[in-house]
Every structure is written in C-alpha cells, then in structure tokens.
Design a protein around this motif. Sequence first.
Motif, PDB file in Angstrom:
ATOM      1  N   CYS A  11       0.718  -1.237   0.281  1.00  0.00           N
ATOM      2  CA  CYS A  11      -0.207  -0.051   0.225  1.00  0.00           C
ATOM      3  C   CYS A  11       0.903   1.312   0.024  1.00  0.00           C
ATOM      4  CB  CYS A  11      -0.866  -0.136   1.259  1.00  0.00           C
ATOM      5  SG  CYS A  11      -1.802   1.606   1.508  1.00  0.00           S
ATOM      6  N   GLN A  12       0.619   1.920  -0.810  1.00  0.00           N
ATOM      7  CA  GLN A  12       1.328   3.319  -0.863  1.00  0.00           C
ATOM      8  C   GLN A  12       0.196   4.594  -0.979  1.00  0.00           C
ATOM      9  OE1 GLN A  12       3.458   1.847  -4.796  1.00  0.00           O
ATOM     10  NE2 GLN A  12       5.178   3.009  -3.544  1.00  0.00           N
ATOM     11  N   CYS A  16      -2.724   7.734  -3.964  1.00  0.00           N
ATOM     12  CA  CYS A  16      -4.262   8.066  -3.972  1.00  0.00           C
ATOM     13  C   CYS A  16      -4.305   9.561  -3.714  1.00  0.00           C
ATOM     14  CB  CYS A  16      -4.791   7.292  -2.892  1.00  0.00           C
ATOM     15  SG  CYS A  16      -4.944   5.576  -3.182  1.00  0.00           S
ATOM     16  N   CYS A  21      -7.735   6.893   0.552  1.00  0.00           N
ATOM     17  CA  CYS A  21      -7.526   5.393   0.026  1.00  0.00           C
ATOM     18  C   CYS A  21      -8.624   5.516  -0.935  1.00  0.00           C
ATOM     19  CB  CYS A  21      -7.956   4.334   1.141  1.00  0.00           C
ATOM     20  SG  CYS A  21      -7.949   2.825   0.541  1.00  0.00           S
ATOM     21  N   LEU A  22      -8.442   5.122  -2.170  1.00  0.00           N
ATOM     22  CA  LEU A  22      -9.275   5.085  -3.323  1.00  0.00           C
ATOM     23  C   LEU A  22     -10.193   3.853  -3.269  1.00  0.00           C
ATOM     24  CD1 LEU A  22     -10.252   6.533  -6.084  1.00  0.00           C
ATOM     25  CD2 LEU A  22      -8.643   5.229  -7.277  1.00  0.00           C
ATOM     26  N   CYS A  58      -7.261   0.174  -6.791  1.00  0.00           N
ATOM     27  CA  CYS A  58      -6.014   0.499  -6.026  1.00  0.00           C
ATOM     28  C   CYS A  58      -4.775   0.574  -6.957  1.00  0.00           C
ATOM     29  CB  CYS A  58      -5.774  -0.708  -5.116  1.00  0.00           C
ATOM     30  SG  CYS A  58      -3.978  -0.543  -4.106  1.00  0.00           S
TER      31      CYS A  58
HETATM   32  S1  SF4 Z   1      -6.085   2.608  -2.743  1.00  0.00           S
HETATM   33 FE1  SF4 Z   1      -6.000   2.054  -0.314  1.00  0.00          FE
HETATM   34  S2  SF4 Z   1      -4.751   0.292  -0.641  1.00  0.00           S
HETATM   35 FE2  SF4 Z   1      -4.635   0.911  -2.437  1.00  0.00          FE
HETATM   36  S3  SF4 Z   1      -2.672   2.275  -2.454  1.00  0.00           S
HETATM   37 FE3  SF4 Z   1      -4.574   3.848  -2.104  1.00  0.00          FE
HETATM   38  S4  SF4 Z   1      -4.716   3.449   0.253  1.00  0.00           S
HETATM   39 FE4  SF4 Z   1      -3.368   1.890  -0.176  1.00  0.00          FE
END
Ligand code: SF4
Length: 66
Positions: A11-12, A16, A21-22, A58
């Motif tokens: 996770c980064q 996003c 968090c998308l 993600c």
């Molecule tokens: S969508 Fe959520 S799980 Fe994926 S990189 Fe972004 S914060 Fe992390």
Amino acid sequence: MPNAVLDVERCQPERCDRGICLARIKCPVKALWQEDPYDVPFLSGGRCNGCSVCVLVCPAKAIHMS
Ligand code: SF4
Ligand code: SF4
C-alpha cells in the motif's frame, strides 16, 4: 466466496488523491477505513462482499482476492 486481502507492505497511500484510499471510496459496503489521510487503511474482511472493486481501483495493486 473470496474476500479482499490488503497487503500493507504494498500500500502506498501517497498514490491516492490527497492520501485518501481510493479503494475505501469505491467499496460499496465500507469494508475499508482510514484513521487519517495518508494512513494505510484497515480492511474488515467480515464486511467484504467479494465484489473486487477495490482490487481494480487500487493504484498500488495492494489488494487481492483470496
Ligand atoms: S487504494 Fe488504498 S490500499 Fe490502495 S494504495 Fe491507495 S491507500 Fe493503499
Ligand atoms: S471486494 Fe468489494 S466489498 Fe470487498 S473490500 Fe473490496 S470493494 Fe469492498
């Protein structure tokens, strides 16, 4: 039915928009949540309905179905 599994090592949140968090935004059952922007989210597997939307959105490919 498979559940979403989050790999916290991959996770980064900075990838996003504004660190939000998308996958959390797109999850229809709110199975993901964040304490604050740019935090790695938590995933409640018990709420997951197996739709795979989070896997698709993600940007870091940090979520898979298992
Ligand atoms: S969508 Fe959520 S799980 Fe994926 S990189 Fe972004 S914060 Fe992390
Ligand atoms: S698979 Fe669907 S229901 Fe489960 S966490 Fe991902 S978006 Fe939410």
